[in-house]
Design a protein around this motif. Structure first.
Motif, PDB file in Angstrom:
ATOM      1  N   ALA A  93      53.427  44.688  58.250  1.00 51.38           N
ATOM      2  CA  ALA A  93      53.380  46.151  58.163  1.00 51.38           C
ATOM      3  C   ALA A  93      53.357  46.729  59.577  1.00 51.38           C
ATOM      4  O   ALA A  93      53.228  45.988  60.545  1.00 51.38           O
ATOM      5  N   TYR A  94      53.477  48.016  59.654  1.00 52.61           N
ATOM      6  CA  TYR A  94      53.417  48.731  60.947  1.00 52.61           C
ATOM      7  C   TYR A  94      54.329  48.105  61.988  1.00 52.61           C
ATOM      8  O   TYR A  94      53.937  47.850  63.118  1.00 52.61           O
ATOM      9  N   ASN A  95      55.538  47.837  61.556  1.00 54.16           N
ATOM     10  CA  ASN A  95      56.518  47.248  62.456  1.00 54.16           C
ATOM     11  C   ASN A  95      57.079  48.243  63.433  1.00 54.16           C
ATOM     12  O   ASN A  95      57.503  47.885  64.512  1.00 54.16           O
ATOM     13  N   ILE A  97      57.824  51.787  65.682  1.00 51.93           N
ATOM     14  CA  ILE A  97      57.174  52.619  66.685  1.00 51.93           C
ATOM     15  C   ILE A  97      57.036  54.014  66.076  1.00 51.93           C
ATOM     16  O   ILE A  97      58.047  54.638  65.740  1.00 51.93           O
ATOM     17  N   PRO A  98      55.817  54.464  65.909  1.00 54.02           N
ATOM     18  CA  PRO A  98      55.592  55.699  65.135  1.00 54.02           C
ATOM     19  C   PRO A  98      56.280  56.922  65.718  1.00 54.02           C
ATOM     20  O   PRO A  98      56.615  57.834  64.967  1.00 54.02           O
ATOM     21  N   VAL A  99      56.465  56.943  67.037  1.00 54.98           N
ATOM     22  CA  VAL A  99      56.997  58.169  67.643  1.00 54.98           C
ATOM     23  C   VAL A  99      58.522  58.182  67.704  1.00 54.98           C
ATOM     24  O   VAL A  99      59.108  59.130  68.200  1.00 54.98           O
ATOM     25  N   GLU A 104      66.226  55.458  66.164  1.00 54.94           N
ATOM     26  CA  GLU A 104      65.750  55.054  67.491  1.00 54.94           C
ATOM     27  C   GLU A 104      65.023  53.711  67.438  1.00 54.94           C
ATOM     28  O   GLU A 104      65.114  52.906  68.366  1.00 54.94           O
ATOM     29  N   PHE A 108      66.081  50.370  69.440  1.00 52.92           N
ATOM     30  CA  PHE A 108      65.122  50.086  70.502  1.00 52.92           C
ATOM     31  C   PHE A 108      65.394  48.788  71.264  1.00 52.92           C
ATOM     32  O   PHE A 108      65.450  48.773  72.496  1.00 52.92           O
ATOM     33  N   ARG A 156      66.191  46.734  62.365  1.00 48.90           N
ATOM     34  CA  ARG A 156      65.888  46.591  63.791  1.00 48.90           C
ATOM     35  C   ARG A 156      65.973  45.134  64.223  1.00 48.90           C
ATOM     36  O   ARG A 156      66.516  44.811  65.283  1.00 48.90           O
TER      37      ARG A 156
END
Ligand SMILES: Nc1ncnc2c1ncn2[C@@H]1O[C@H](COP(=O)(O)OP(=O)(O)OP(=O)(O)O)[C@@H](O)[C@H]1O
Ligand SMILES: [Mg+2]
Lengths: 230, 405
Positions: A93-95, A97-99, A104, A108, A156
């Motif tokens: 999870a949380y792979n 980049i939140p921003v 993008e 990346f 990604r």
């Protein structure tokens, strides 16, 4: 062709205090184009094995060869570049980049590789279309569902055309429908684009989709079952 | 790309950004305000002491300042009068003859300082006529005195009365005279208020039996910056075996020392202030590093170099610092300006204590660009140094551990 070979890999955590033998002599060969599940009870060493194959952690004993390179011999910095060029990662999870937006995020790693803009854009769009998120390209991770986020993560991981993709319990946080979708996507990419997938899982439905199932018990390969392709 | 990451991260947690920027803002605001007031108070004090009486530079006969005796009076030669014409930085030369005298009326006696002045020239620098509280200012050569309110009060004199002065004149001559009081002046400094008596220069020279002599030449300069060059020029033009040239720091060593002591005390206050600021900023940086550990792990895993990540985070903190410091300057400008125009005025005990030392309790803020800039820069530098912490963290970060939580 072999993409990964491990021989007698041992990993001991906390060697000084209470040593934990997370891996206890793992011999494993993975060939190009495989769609392999690493399974086993909790604590059997799945994550540890994937981390070592992915060059995120180093074994205490044994050899790890990735694409013909002895990754244990590489410096930390070289290893980072090696990962960037050769290995795709999908975590539980949380792979993302939140921003950054979905597009993008997919771009990346290509950005880190200094790929030209047109190539990045083209590839990101192509991949997001392939994972069925062409209408979510400019959304941030927080605006996507867990399943959508994982699909962006797969896109990604694929973007720099790695030798293989390592996915540690990629479906652990997904409901059954999203799980099925993600598996369909991975299987399709595996078949059509010849992407090698190695994933760990607890989920029987995921195990059922694998063409090879490696079972770890107490840090060792207990069974290694190759199935007929679907 | 690193910049974009940094920029977006600033806006990621608006609350955190707002709090951090606000704490930097207040830090700059507070430090700037403090320094402006402190500098302003000193400049005001020095100005009031120096410019309103002593002048930035004085010329005496050699040895006068140590002894302060009328016997060290010297002839006001034309060459001295013309100093000003040859040295453009000198705006006015104020000739004075000053010494102590006893003033008496009936049964009251009081020690006073009797100063002979050139009324017009004196007024141009010290604005003595502006201090008139009753009566009028002196005219050239008139047989009249201008006395400070405190002197009048001590002696029970009022406007129009006659003040009797007795002293020892030049080389032991008996000095005595009586002069009608034409005006009263008020000094903020009680010291001056209790002892100043002014006479026109020729009248005072006659009183002291020192016709044509003066004890000091006070120089009015356009700015403090002119002190050094003027002293240098005078030392080369005057015969230094006959004359001494002193700047206000030589004239008033106590004032210089008080300022030094005060500044030293303030250093401690600043250090405490900066420490508080540093801890506040460090707290947010610490929290931010902790929160993002997992994310840092992911980024390094997928191929981002540590230096790239560190640079992005550093830029983020730096931008935050810059942003806060800029806001701090912007917020300080109106505040400091306000207190520059409307000086703080203390009253009560504090003011009384100040006045005992001869100072008015007025604290105008100095409005100087370099105060804003140095304070903002300092706070910014603190932030930039603290921004090293995440760099250090990232250097040591193990992605596997970071992502295990
Ligand atoms: N960083 C670490 N420090 C100490 N012990 C560790 C660390 N990482 C893993 N271990 C231990 O090593 C063993 C193997 O852990 P690992 O995470 O590889 O198992 P896993 O098969 O992935 O388990 P799960 O199915 O719960 O994810 C466990 O006993 C675990 O507690
Ligand atoms: Mg695991």
């Amino acid at each position: 062709m072999k993409v990964i070979t491990t021989k007698g890999v041992v990993k001991i955590y906390n060697p000084d205090k209470i040593p934990v033998k997370a891996l206890n002599g793992v011999d494993l060969e993975i060939s190009e184009g495989e769609f392999t599940a690493i399974v086993g009870p909790s604590g059997s060493g799945k994550t540890t094995l994937l981390n070592i194959i992915g060059g995120l952690d180093r074994p205490d004993e044994g050899d790890v060869e990735v694409g013909g390179h002895d990754i244990d011999a590489m410096s930390d910095n070289k290893l980072i570049d090696f990962r960037k060029e050769h290995i795709g990662f999908v975590f539980q999870a949380y792979n993302l980049i939140p921003v950054l937006t979905a597009r993008e995020n997919v771009e990346f790693v290509m950005l880190l590789q200094n790929r030209p803009k047109e190539e990045r854009h083209g590839r990101a769009e192509e991949l997001l279309r392939a994972v069925g998120l062409e209408d979510k390209m400019d959304k941030r991770p927080s605006e996507l569902s867990g399943g959508q986020q994982q699909r962006v993560a797969v896109a990604r991981a694929l973007a720099p055309k790695p030798d293989f993709i390592l996915a540690d319990e990629p479906t652990a946080n997904l409901d059954s429908k999203s799980t099925a979708n993600l598996l369909d996507l991975m299987a399709q990419l595996n078949k059509e684009e010849k992407v090698t997938f190695i994933f760990s899982t607890h989920d029987q439905r995921v195990i059922d989709r694998a063409r090879r199932v490696v079972t770890l018990v107490d840090g060792k390969v207990a069974t290694d079952e190759v199935r007929e392709s679907e | 790309m690193l910049f974009r990451l940094a920029w977006r991260n600033i806006w990621r947690n608006k609350r955190r950004t707002a709090i951090t920027a606000a704490s930097i803002l207040f830090a700059v605001l507070f430090a700037t305000f403090m320094e402006s007031i402190q500098k302003g108070a000193w400049d005001h004090m020095i100005n009031s002491v120096v410019n309103y009486y002593y002048g930035y530079v004085q010329v005496h006969e050699k040895g006068y300042w140590d002894e302060q005796t009328i016997d060290k009076a010297f002839p006001l030669a034309d060459s001295l009068k013309q100093l000003q014409e040859k040295t453009p930085e000198i705006r006015q030369v104020l000739p004075r003859i000053e010494s102590f005298a006893l003033a008496s009326t009936g049964d009251h006696t009081s020690g006073v300082m009797v100063v002979g002045i050139d009324p017009q020239v004196e007024d141009a620098m010290t604005n003595l006529s502006g201090r008139i509280s009753e009566g009028r200012y002196l005219e050239d050569n008139e047989e009249a005195a201008l006395v400070a309110e405190g002197v009048a009060e001590n002696l029970g004199l009022s406007l129009g009365d006659t003040i009797v002065l007795i002293s020892q004149g030049y080389h032991g001559v008996n000095a005595a005279g009586k002069y009608p009081i034409k005006g009263m002046v008020h000094f903020g400094s009680p010291e001056l208020n209790k002892q100043m008596v002014y006479l026109p220069l020729p009248v005072a020279q006659y009183f002291y039996g020192a016709t044509g002599l003066v004890t000091s030449l006070a120089l009015q300069l356009d700015s403090q910056d002119d002190i050094k060059p003027v002293v240098k020029v005078l030392n080369s033009k005057l015969d230094t075996s006959t004359y001494e040239v002193m700047d206000w720091k030589d004239l008033l060593p106590d004032l210089v020392e008080a300022k030094t002591v005060d500044s030293a005390g303030n250093v401690i206050v600043y250090i405490i202030l900066y420490l508080i600021i540093a801890f506040g900023i460090f707290g947010t940086i610490l929290m931010m590093s902790k929160e993002r550990e997992y994310e840092f792990g992911v980024l390094i895993s997928i191929g981002m170099h540590r230096w790239q990540l560190a640079l992005a985070v550093w830029m983020e903190v730096i931008m935050l610092g810059l942003f806060g410091a800029l806001l701090g300057i912007l917020a300080s400008i109106p505040l400091v300006w306000y207190f520059h125009v409307n000086p703080l005025r203390f009253s009560g005990d504090y003011a009384a204590a100040m006045e005992k030392f001869g100072f008015e309790a007025i604290f105008p803020a100095n409005f100087e660009a370099h105060i804003f800039l140095t304070q903002a820069l300092l706070v910014f530098v603190i932030t930039a140094i603290l921004a090293m912490y995440p760099i250090f963290k990232i250097r040591k970060l193990k992605p596997v551990q970071a992502m295990r939580a």
